[in-house]
Design an enzyme around this catalytic site. Structure first.
Site, PDB file in Angstrom:
ATOM      1  N   GLU A   1      -0.331  -5.761   5.682  1.00 17.41           N
ATOM      2  CA  GLU A   1       1.023  -5.690   5.092  1.00 17.41           C
ATOM      3  C   GLU A   1       1.962  -6.677   5.772  1.00 17.41           C
ATOM      4  OE1 GLU A   1       1.020  -0.996   3.689  1.00 17.41           O
ATOM      5  OE2 GLU A   1       1.762  -1.514   5.658  1.00 17.41           O
TER       6      GLU A   1
ATOM      7  N   SER B   1       1.802   5.394  -1.691  1.00 19.90           N
ATOM      8  CA  SER B   1       1.897   6.144  -2.947  1.00 19.90           C
ATOM      9  C   SER B   1       3.037   5.664  -3.849  1.00 19.90           C
ATOM     10  CB  SER B   1       2.081   7.633  -2.621  1.00 19.90           C
ATOM     11  OG  SER B   1       3.255   7.810  -1.837  1.00 19.90           O
TER      12      SER B   1
ATOM     13  N   GLY C   1       2.744   1.570   8.156  1.00 18.94           N
ATOM     14  CA  GLY C   1       1.465   1.865   8.772  1.00 18.94           C
ATOM     15  C   GLY C   1       1.076   3.322   8.670  1.00 18.94           C
ATOM     16  N   GLY C   2       1.896   4.109   7.917  1.00 16.77           N
ATOM     17  CA  GLY C   2       1.514   5.496   7.660  1.00 16.77           C
ATOM     18  C   GLY C   2       0.148   5.556   6.975  1.00 16.77           C
TER      19      GLY C   2
ATOM     20  N   SER D   1       0.837  -1.210   0.000  1.00 20.99           N
ATOM     21  CA  SER D   1       0.000   0.000   0.000  1.00 20.99           C
ATOM     22  C   SER D   1       0.869   1.255   0.000  1.00 20.99           C
ATOM     23  CB  SER D   1      -0.859   0.038   1.265  1.00 20.99           C
ATOM     24  OG  SER D   1      -1.425  -1.201   1.522  1.00 20.99           O
TER      25      SER D   1
ATOM     26  N   ALA E   1       7.440   1.860   2.455  1.00 16.93           N
ATOM     27  CA  ALA E   1       7.828   1.951   3.869  1.00 16.93           C
ATOM     28  C   ALA E   1       7.866   3.415   4.282  1.00 16.93           C
ATOM     29  CB  ALA E   1       9.206   1.331   4.084  1.00 16.93           C
TER      30      ALA E   1
END
Ligand SMILES: O=C(CO)[C@H](O)[C@H](O)COP(=O)(O)O
Length: 273
Positions: A123, A47, A115-116, A45, A103
């Site tokens: 994940e 950008s 986890g941002g 996950s 990451a």
């Protein structure tokens, strides 16, 4: 009919330096690690991951028609579907050939904060399920110790009814006085993960973060915690796109998780131009 959230890979000509760096990292990692024999592929996950999918698509339908892609959440599921790749889930495919993910930060030992985007439970499951787990990021995430630039804290997924108790324990017992419940930006109330849980962000001291495994284990022992966004001894390599168009690679000298980490620089990667 899938709905677009705007997270789809769009090949833009005028990418910012940071976006170019993300793309460089993603393309280089795909070229190196997504090989014709890999059939079950985990998609993370964030950008940077749309560039991973974009590069995989360019490998062509002949290769991709026999592959299954496993998402880490809503965003990557949509990416897979919109890219017309075959969608699977980790309960059908508990062994994954390669997972590539973004990451928030990666240290010199290939430990990372994730986890941002509040996806770190899924994940971590996909990272553990993978024979090879690879990270991709821009140069800002390449650090000596975790928490160096990413000061928001360690993302912690908690069951909603236990959040106040976990928060109290983090603040008063584990030494994170500024731990806070993550609030939503365009909704009143807290961020709710894809699993229906809340997220706490807990900053720890530099001293604590030098031993991320210990702090991760202590947090995980708190009742009510579902998963901690510290991934220790999991990644085999991390690719960082740099501002000058080079790529820094941190990788284990051998596929053994205690092997030393080597740092290399690729001056002009062949793929992303
Ligand atoms: O862990 C994540 C989501 O939970 C992301 O992979 C992480 O936040 C990095 O995202 P980006 O590629 O946007 O910097």
């Amino acid at each position: 009919m899938p709905v677009s959230t705007g997270a789809l890979p769009i090949t833009a000509k005028n990418l910012s330096v940071i976006e170019q760096s993300k793309r460089l990292a993603a393309y280089t990692a795909v070229d190196k690690h997504i090989l014709p024999e890999h059939k079950i592929i985990g998609i993370g996950s964030g950008s940077t991951v749309p560039y991973v999918v974009e590069r995989i698509v360019t490998q062509g339908n002949e290769l991709n028609k026999d592959r299954v892609f496993i998402p880490t959440g809503f965003q990557s599921k949509e990416l897979i579907v919109m890219s017309k790749l075959n969608l699977g889930d980790v309960d059908q495919y508990p062994t994954i050939d390669v997972t590539i993910d973004g990451a928030d930060e990666v240290d010199t030992e290939l430990n990372c904060i994730k986890g941002g985007g509040a996806c770190h439970l899924r994940e971590k499951v996909l990272a553990e399920a993978a024979k090879t787990f690879i990270l991709v990021a821009d140069y800002r995430k390449n650090v000596e110790y975790l928490g160096q630039n990413f000061t928001a804290g360690v993302p912690i997924e908690v069951v909603p009814f236990a959040y106040a108790k976990v928060l109290q324990n983090l603040q008063h017992v584990l030494g994170s006085p500024n731990a806070t419940l993550r609030m939503a930006k365009a909704k009143a109330g807290p961020v709710v993960s894809d699993n229906g849980n809340f997220i706490i962000d807990a900053p720890f001291s530099r001293e604590d973060m030098k031993d991320p495994y210990t702090i991760m284990a202590r947090i995980k022992m708190l009742t009510g915690v579902v998963e901690v966004g510290l991934f220790c001894h999991m990644a085999e390599a991390s690719y960082f796109g740099n501002e000058d168009g080079s790529v820094t690679v941190k990788r284990r000298a051998s596929p053994n998780h205690v092997a030393p980490v080597i740092e290399e620089h690729i001056a002009s990667p062949a793929g992303p131009q």
